[in-house]
Design a protein around this motif. Structure first.
Motif, PDB file in Angstrom:
ATOM      1  N   UNK A 572       0.916  -1.287   0.010  1.00 44.88           N
ATOM      2  CA  UNK A 572      -0.072  -0.109  -0.097  1.00 44.88           C
ATOM      3  C   UNK A 572       1.113   1.202  -0.057  1.00 44.88           C
ATOM      4  N   UNK A 573       1.860   1.277   0.679  1.00 44.73           N
ATOM      5  CA  UNK A 573       2.971   2.488   0.840  1.00 44.73           C
ATOM      6  C   UNK A 573       3.584   2.573  -0.454  1.00 44.73           C
ATOM      7  N   UNK A 574       4.025   1.590  -1.043  1.00 47.54           N
ATOM      8  CA  UNK A 574       4.757   1.703  -2.404  1.00 47.54           C
ATOM      9  C   UNK A 574       3.684   2.307  -3.642  1.00 47.54           C
ATOM     10  N   UNK A 575       2.441   1.656  -3.500  1.00 50.55           N
ATOM     11  CA  UNK A 575       1.139   2.108  -4.334  1.00 50.55           C
ATOM     12  C   UNK A 575       1.165   3.607  -4.051  1.00 50.55           C
ATOM     13  N   UNK A 576       1.120   4.211  -2.812  1.00 48.79           N
ATOM     14  CA  UNK A 576       0.919   5.494  -2.796  1.00 48.79           C
ATOM     15  C   UNK A 576       1.843   6.485  -3.177  1.00 48.79           C
ATOM     16  N   UNK A 577       3.077   5.817  -3.563  1.00 50.45           N
ATOM     17  CA  UNK A 577       4.067   6.695  -3.908  1.00 50.45           C
ATOM     18  C   UNK A 577       3.932   6.311  -5.652  1.00 50.45           C
ATOM     19  N   UNK A 578       3.099   5.769  -5.963  1.00 52.43           N
ATOM     20  CA  UNK A 578       3.058   5.567  -7.354  1.00 52.43           C
ATOM     21  C   UNK A 578       4.009   4.602  -8.090  1.00 52.43           C
ATOM     22  N   UNK A 579       4.404   3.882  -7.052  1.00 51.30           N
ATOM     23  CA  UNK A 579       5.549   2.767  -7.357  1.00 51.30           C
ATOM     24  C   UNK A 579       4.726   1.159  -7.552  1.00 51.30           C
ATOM     25  N   UNK A 580       5.636   0.471  -7.630  1.00 55.90           N
ATOM     26  CA  UNK A 580       5.297  -1.040  -7.735  1.00 55.90           C
ATOM     27  C   UNK A 580       6.187  -1.970  -6.887  1.00 55.90           C
ATOM     28  N   UNK A 581       5.680  -2.988  -6.382  1.00 54.26           N
ATOM     29  CA  UNK A 581       6.396  -3.856  -5.429  1.00 54.26           C
ATOM     30  C   UNK A 581       6.114  -5.082  -6.177  1.00 54.26           C
ATOM     31  N   UNK A 582       7.050  -6.169  -6.277  1.00 56.64           N
ATOM     32  CA  UNK A 582       6.737  -7.828  -6.557  1.00 56.64           C
ATOM     33  C   UNK A 582       8.076  -8.307  -6.096  1.00 56.64           C
ATOM     34  N   UNK A 583       7.753  -9.727  -6.281  1.00 52.20           N
ATOM     35  CA  UNK A 583       9.045 -10.767  -5.835  1.00 52.20           C
ATOM     36  C   UNK A 583       9.088 -11.968  -6.680  1.00 52.20           C
ATOM     37  N   UNK A 584      10.475 -12.070  -6.638  1.00 57.14           N
ATOM     38  CA  UNK A 584      10.735 -13.342  -7.850  1.00 57.14           C
ATOM     39  C   UNK A 584      11.453 -14.418  -6.628  1.00 57.14           C
ATOM     40  N   UNK A 585      11.254 -15.551  -6.938  1.00 57.94           N
ATOM     41  CA  UNK A 585      11.742 -16.472  -5.760  1.00 57.94           C
ATOM     42  C   UNK A 585      11.955 -17.947  -6.484  1.00 57.94           C
ATOM     43  N   UNK A 586      12.665 -18.462  -5.925  1.00 58.68           N
ATOM     44  CA  UNK A 586      12.974 -20.060  -6.343  1.00 58.68           C
ATOM     45  C   UNK A 586      12.821 -20.654  -4.720  1.00 58.68           C
ATOM     46  N   UNK A 587      12.081 -21.520  -4.699  1.00 54.52           N
ATOM     47  CA  UNK A 587      11.901 -22.410  -3.443  1.00 54.52           C
ATOM     48  C   UNK A 587      13.235 -22.953  -2.977  1.00 54.52           C
ATOM     49  N   UNK A 588      13.776 -22.677  -1.711  1.00 56.60           N
ATOM     50  CA  UNK A 588      14.996 -23.378  -1.267  1.00 56.60           C
ATOM     51  C   UNK A 588      16.159 -22.552  -1.827  1.00 56.60           C
ATOM     52  N   UNK A 589      16.116 -21.765  -2.662  1.00 53.95           N
ATOM     53  CA  UNK A 589      17.158 -20.755  -3.080  1.00 53.95           C
ATOM     54  C   UNK A 589      17.346 -19.543  -2.615  1.00 53.95           C
ATOM     55  N   UNK A 590      16.002 -19.136  -2.210  1.00 48.64           N
ATOM     56  CA  UNK A 590      16.017 -17.687  -1.903  1.00 48.64           C
ATOM     57  C   UNK A 590      15.097 -16.657  -2.913  1.00 48.64           C
ATOM     58  N   UNK A 591      14.933 -15.596  -2.332  1.00 52.10           N
ATOM     59  CA  UNK A 591      13.672 -14.488  -2.835  1.00 52.10           C
ATOM     60  C   UNK A 591      14.556 -13.295  -3.284  1.00 52.10           C
ATOM     61  N   UNK A 592      13.914 -12.574  -4.042  1.00 53.93           N
ATOM     62  CA  UNK A 592      14.093 -11.283  -4.549  1.00 53.93           C
ATOM     63  C   UNK A 592      13.002 -10.477  -4.393  1.00 53.93           C
ATOM     64  N   UNK A 593      13.019  -9.185  -3.672  1.00 52.99           N
ATOM     65  CA  UNK A 593      12.054  -8.335  -3.652  1.00 52.99           C
ATOM     66  C   UNK A 593      12.560  -7.238  -4.260  1.00 52.99           C
ATOM     67  N   UNK A 594      11.561  -6.569  -5.382  1.00 52.81           N
ATOM     68  CA  UNK A 594      11.873  -5.353  -5.918  1.00 52.81           C
ATOM     69  C   UNK A 594      10.795  -4.348  -5.819  1.00 52.81           C
ATOM     70  N   UNK A 595      11.532  -2.931  -5.686  1.00 54.62           N
ATOM     71  CA  UNK A 595      10.399  -1.894  -5.606  1.00 54.62           C
ATOM     72  C   UNK A 595      10.954  -1.110  -6.643  1.00 54.62           C
ATOM     73  N   UNK A 596       9.951  -0.673  -7.484  1.00 51.76           N
ATOM     74  CA  UNK A 596      10.366   0.464  -8.300  1.00 51.76           C
ATOM     75  C   UNK A 596       9.560   1.755  -8.023  1.00 51.76           C
ATOM     76  N   UNK A 597      10.247   2.959  -8.247  1.00 51.17           N
ATOM     77  CA  UNK A 597       9.553   4.170  -7.753  1.00 51.17           C
ATOM     78  C   UNK A 597       9.700   5.177  -9.226  1.00 51.17           C
ATOM     79  N   UNK A 598       8.587   5.715  -9.493  1.00 49.81           N
ATOM     80  CA  UNK A 598       8.803   6.781 -10.607  1.00 49.81           C
ATOM     81  C   UNK A 598      10.181   7.662 -10.229  1.00 49.81           C
ATOM     82  N   UNK A 599      10.826   8.014 -11.426  1.00 48.10           N
ATOM     83  CA  UNK A 599      11.929   8.838 -11.436  1.00 48.10           C
ATOM     84  C   UNK A 599      12.141   9.588 -12.384  1.00 48.10           C
ATOM     85  N   UNK A 600      12.701  10.845 -12.320  1.00 46.31           N
ATOM     86  CA  UNK A 600      12.713  11.792 -13.412  1.00 46.31           C
ATOM     87  C   UNK A 600      14.392  12.065 -13.471  1.00 46.31           C
TER      88      UNK A 600
END
Ligand code: ADP
Length: 608
Positions: A572-600
């Protein structure tokens, strides 16, 4: 509608004329017949009575003449009287004496009969006669008078007078008149036919025009009007007819406008509408209904509503009509995705009570049902989350009440657990309150222009400090762009999000390992990522970790003090900033969380 031509002999025009003419003919015939009969009777009667009177007078005169002593002048006189009497009507006047000897005759050709025995017929004292008969020589009708001639004293028959008169000419006169009458009536007939046709036309012409106008109206052409020829009944009928066609036109226009309005209402309705006939076959369907049912108008027209709504297995049309209920139809299986439709049925009944069909209104309630389900799930989750700490607290408090408070070995531990659970609940309630404020859009971001590079480093420095003091085996690696990245963000909230993700990275990597943090810029965005080498998240649950209360392993999460709300708040917080949050993961190997924010990017140059 095809105009039907009426043959003249079947037309009212002909019939009216025919009635006129027939009436006239019948009256002329009757009048003529009576008139001719009367005329004939009176002509013949007048002739006969005139003739009789004249003959009687003549007989009296002859009677006195014949009684004269002097024979010579007597003969002369009687002849004189007879010849005077012989007029155009009298064919012959014959005088016969009492012995049957012809004394005189008015017919010059029969002068030879004088002195001879009368050969016509035997006259006697009783042979006074008045009769019509056929003349044997000419074959024509004659009127015969036989009159006895009396002596002046009146006591003896001294002779007979025979008069034959021409009655045929009277008959001829009557027949001439009859002929004239016939010709006159023929001429009258011709005139009456003409007049009757003209009169009938004045009646049938307006009727014919009305008929044509009625046909035009029936074909939907209301433009014409019938001519009103007068103030009589036909004129009034014409006026009424014009009025009626005007009213029909008005009614038709109103109906058409009504239909168009209904069409546009149906087209623009946000609900689907289906109308059926009394057998349940679809006769009307709007665009919304075809969209909801993913079909087309041609495909469903005239098909049974039960079949189209896939109700034919469990319902009959009668059941829909009688129960008039509401049904929740699940099309998820057919469409291969969630699709719930609420169908409301109501029957159309005429004033007479006759059921003429059914109207079905369709609402797509998929979202609503989903929301409803989520709400139910949420309430159940909250209750469940609160019950667990409360139950454990109750057991500890009960144990303390039961005497454990006096035990210096366990009492502090019990109280600490109670305190931890209370803190956990407060944390959870705070998280929920924060989420609910976010849902209601009540949070305002206190944004400021921050160098994200510095901010991220600051957060990671804190974690490095923490790791140094703890026994955790994690190592934080930084792979940052060298450039300062200035973005407009709410610092507190961004720190909260990063804290949460970094905490998770450590929580769900029990064996330690590297936590790699990256910061890079793209054309229009800045992307932060945090990768761990921990448990990872099963593929099918990747999308759910941002849901409220969702935890891959509930027991582990709770053990770690998690409530399952951290990622939901982050999202919700990232959405309020106009950005995006998502995750990529492989079970047993680890996860990566991404946050993208608008930037000029150019702003950065500005600041440099
Ligand atoms: P929690 O308080 O349970 O950590 P979160 O909303 O922060 O709640 O996370 C939701 C769930 O996502 C966690 O319960 C966990 O199962 C999963 N999760 C979050 N981060 C990670 C990670 N780095 N590695 C593996 N699983 C994770």
């Amino acid at each position: 509608m095809k105009e039907k031509r009426i043959r003249f002999f079947f037309s009212v025009h002909f019939k009216i004329a025919l009635v006129f003419v027939l009436l006239l003919m019948i009256s002329v015939e009757i009048i003529g017949a009576i008139f001719i009969r009367e005329l004939e009777a009176s002509t013949i009667h007048t002739f006969e009575s005139n003739m009789t009177t004249q003959v009687e007078t003549l007989a009296t005169n002859l009677g006195s003449e014949m009684s004269q002593r002097n024979d010579e002048p007597k003969e002369q006189n009687t002849k004189q009287i007879l010849s005077e009497f012989s007029k155009s009507d009298v064919l012959e006047a014959r005088l016969v004496d009492d012995k049957g000897i012809v004394i005189a005759t008015s017919d010059p050709n029969l002068q030879g009969d004088i002195g001879k025995k009368n050969d016509y017929e035997l006259f006697n004292a009783f042979s006074q006669k008045k009769e019509e008969r056929k003349d044997q020589q000419t074959g024509k009708r004659v009127f015969v008078n036989i009159e006895q001639i009396y002596s002046p004293t009146g006591d003896a028959v001294i002779g007979f007078l025979y008069v034959k008169s021409d009655i045929e000419s009277k008959y001829q006169q009557v027949s001439d008149i009859t002929l004239i009458f016939f010709y006159a009536s023929m001429i009258a007939l011709v005139f009456s036919v003409i007049i009757a046709l003209l009169v009938a036309r004045t009646i049938t012409k307006p009727i014919g025009e009305m008929k044509q106008q009625a046909e035009r109206v029936a074909n939907g052409d209301y433009s014409g009007h019938v001519e009103v020829y007068g103030k009589d009944e036909l004129g009034q009928l014409g006026e009424t007819f014009n009025e009626v066609s005007f009213r029909i036109e008005e009614a038709q226009e109103t109906m058409e406008a009504e239909r168009r309005r209904l069409d546009s209402v149906l087209t623009h309705m946000t609900d689907g509408v289906i109308g059926t006939d009394r057998l349940g076959n679809i006769i009307l369907i709007n665009d919304m209904a075809t969209n909801v049912l993913r079909t087309s108008t041609q495909d469903v027209m005239n098909r049974s509503i039960l079949e189209v709504l896939r109700l034919d297995e469990n319902y009959t049309f009668r059941m829909l009509l009688e129960e008039q209920n509401e049904l929740l139809l699940d099309f998820s299986e057919q469409f291969g995705e969630a699709m719930l439709i609420r169908a409301e049925f109501s029957m159309i009944r005429r004033e007479s009570g006759f059921i003429s069909g059914l109207v079905c209104v369709l609402h797509d309630v998929t979202e609503k049902e989903k929301d409803e389900e989520e709400r139910r799930q949420f309430v159940s989750n909250v209750s469940h989350e609160l019950r667990t700490p409360l139950t454990s607290m109750r057991s500890y408090i009960e144990a303390l009440i039961d005497g454990a408070w006096q035990d210096p070995d366990v009492a502090p531990m019990f109280l600490r657990v109670t305190q931890e659970e209370t803190n956990r609940m407060i944390r959870m309630i705070n998280d929920l309150l924060q989420l609910s404020r976010m849902d209601a859009n009540k949070i305002t971001l206190n944004t400021e222009l921050v160098n994200l590079n510095e901010l991220f480093n600051y957060v990671l420095d804190r974690f490095d400090m923490l790791l140094k003091d703890s026994d955790k085996q994690h190592k934080i690696k930084r792979e940052f762009t060298k450039r300062a990245i200035w973005v407009d963000i709410d610092t507190d909230r961004m720190i909260q999000v990063l804290d949460n993700i970094l905490n998770n990275a450590m929580k769900y990597s029990p064996a330690g390992g590297n936590i790699t943090c990256r910061l890079l810029e793209t054309h229009k965005n800045v992307v932060l990522s945090i990768s761990d080498e921990g448990l990872g998240i099963p593929k099918q649950q990747l999308g759910k970790v941002f849901d409220r209360f969702y935890r891959v392993d509930k027991a582990r999460s709770r053990e770690m003090g998690g409530s399952g709300l951290g990622l939901a708040i982050s999202k919700e917080a990232i959405k309020a900033h106009g950005g995006n949050i998502w995750v990529e993961s492989e079970e047993g190997k680890g996860s990566t969380f991404f946050i993208s924010l608008p930037y000029e990017p150019y702003e950065e140059e500005l600041w440099e």
